[in-house]
Scaffold this active site. Sequence first.
Site, PDB file in Angstrom:
ATOM      1  N   ASP A 135      39.699  49.028  27.090  1.00 44.45           N
ATOM      2  CA  ASP A 135      40.493  50.208  26.745  1.00 44.45           C
ATOM      3  C   ASP A 135      41.323  50.593  27.959  1.00 44.45           C
ATOM      4  OD1 ASP A 135      41.601  52.639  26.094  1.00 44.45           O
ATOM      5  OD2 ASP A 135      39.821  53.400  25.086  1.00 44.45           O
ATOM      6  N   HIS A 142      42.751  57.495  31.315  1.00 47.95           N
ATOM      7  CA  HIS A 142      41.442  57.428  31.963  1.00 47.95           C
ATOM      8  C   HIS A 142      41.507  56.923  33.405  1.00 47.95           C
ATOM      9  CE1 HIS A 142      40.073  58.225  27.955  1.00 47.95           C
ATOM     10  NE2 HIS A 142      40.657  57.135  27.519  1.00 47.95           N
ATOM     11  N   ILE A 199      40.295  61.688  32.385  1.00 52.00           N
ATOM     12  CA  ILE A 199      39.040  61.991  31.704  1.00 52.00           C
ATOM     13  C   ILE A 199      38.297  60.697  31.392  1.00 52.00           C
ATOM     14  CG2 ILE A 199      39.970  64.107  30.721  1.00 52.00           C
ATOM     15  CD1 ILE A 199      40.291  62.642  28.055  1.00 52.00           C
ATOM     16  N   GLY A 227      36.043  58.583  25.600  1.00 54.39           N
ATOM     17  CA  GLY A 227      35.074  59.068  24.631  1.00 54.39           C
ATOM     18  C   GLY A 227      34.058  58.008  24.266  1.00 54.39           C
TER      19      GLY A 227
END
Length: 292
Positions: free
Chosen positions: A187, A192, A207, A210
Amino acid sequence: MPIDAAKAVAAEPRSAEIGWDHKDVQLYHLGLGAGVPATDPDELRYTLESRLHVLPSFATVAGAGMGVVGGLSAPGIDIDLAAVLHGGQSITLHRPLPVAGRAVSTSRVAAVYDKGKAAVLVLRSEAADADGPLWTSDAQIFVRGEGGWGGDRGPSERLEVPDRAPDATAERPIREEQALLYRLSGDWNPLHADPEFAKLAGFDRPILHGLCSYGMTLKAVVDTLLDGDVTRVRSYRTRFAGIVFPGETLRIRMWRLADDRAGGGAGRIQVTVSAVERDDAPVLADTVVDHS
């Protein structure tokens, strides 16, 4: 409208051969924080090839598949990546995942929902090898600013948190570099890793993925309530209720539901996940692990 819901859902499924081996599995587990303490026999099941088992959430990254970012290139979809958040994830396991394998992954946009100020895309991937189906995975992708065309709003199920103390609570620290390691599993969303991109998306800093929180939570459930046996997991779903930053700590509360506490067969565990340092701000909600 950048999203043509009818075109996206009607598009032919895309199939691709995917493959993985023990190195991919080990990298994924390390990206979830496995291997601490490094010589702990329970952790070596996630890190040492001679003892390796596969956490079922590995299905979200195996062979990269359609992926969250890849699915956004489907016909009928043309959106700004900075407007995208992962809204939820579910996996159904048809049998335990092998440490190494090859499979055919078939991916499609299963649904597009109109939430008013946003759209939700349901990206479905199904994987099968020579012995039959392996998993079915649904990613719910939240796209800000793309709703309002009068379409189906879709489901909005919410689970009530049990009115009693959890049966188990675990805290899992997130390393400062963990998002950088996790993204090596496929990903590559710059949200990120790139501080400037994160600011464009409305965040002070990058961040955590998820799906990294998702995998960390399943590992905690398996290790705490399922005797460390990954093969007992039958399905796992969650809603991403909030963000978490590298350097913070996940607080994972787990409840055995009534049929599970009775023992003697299939059961269900409900989970909530919050960020300790931000006064238990929600991270994962409506989270359920079905198991044997």
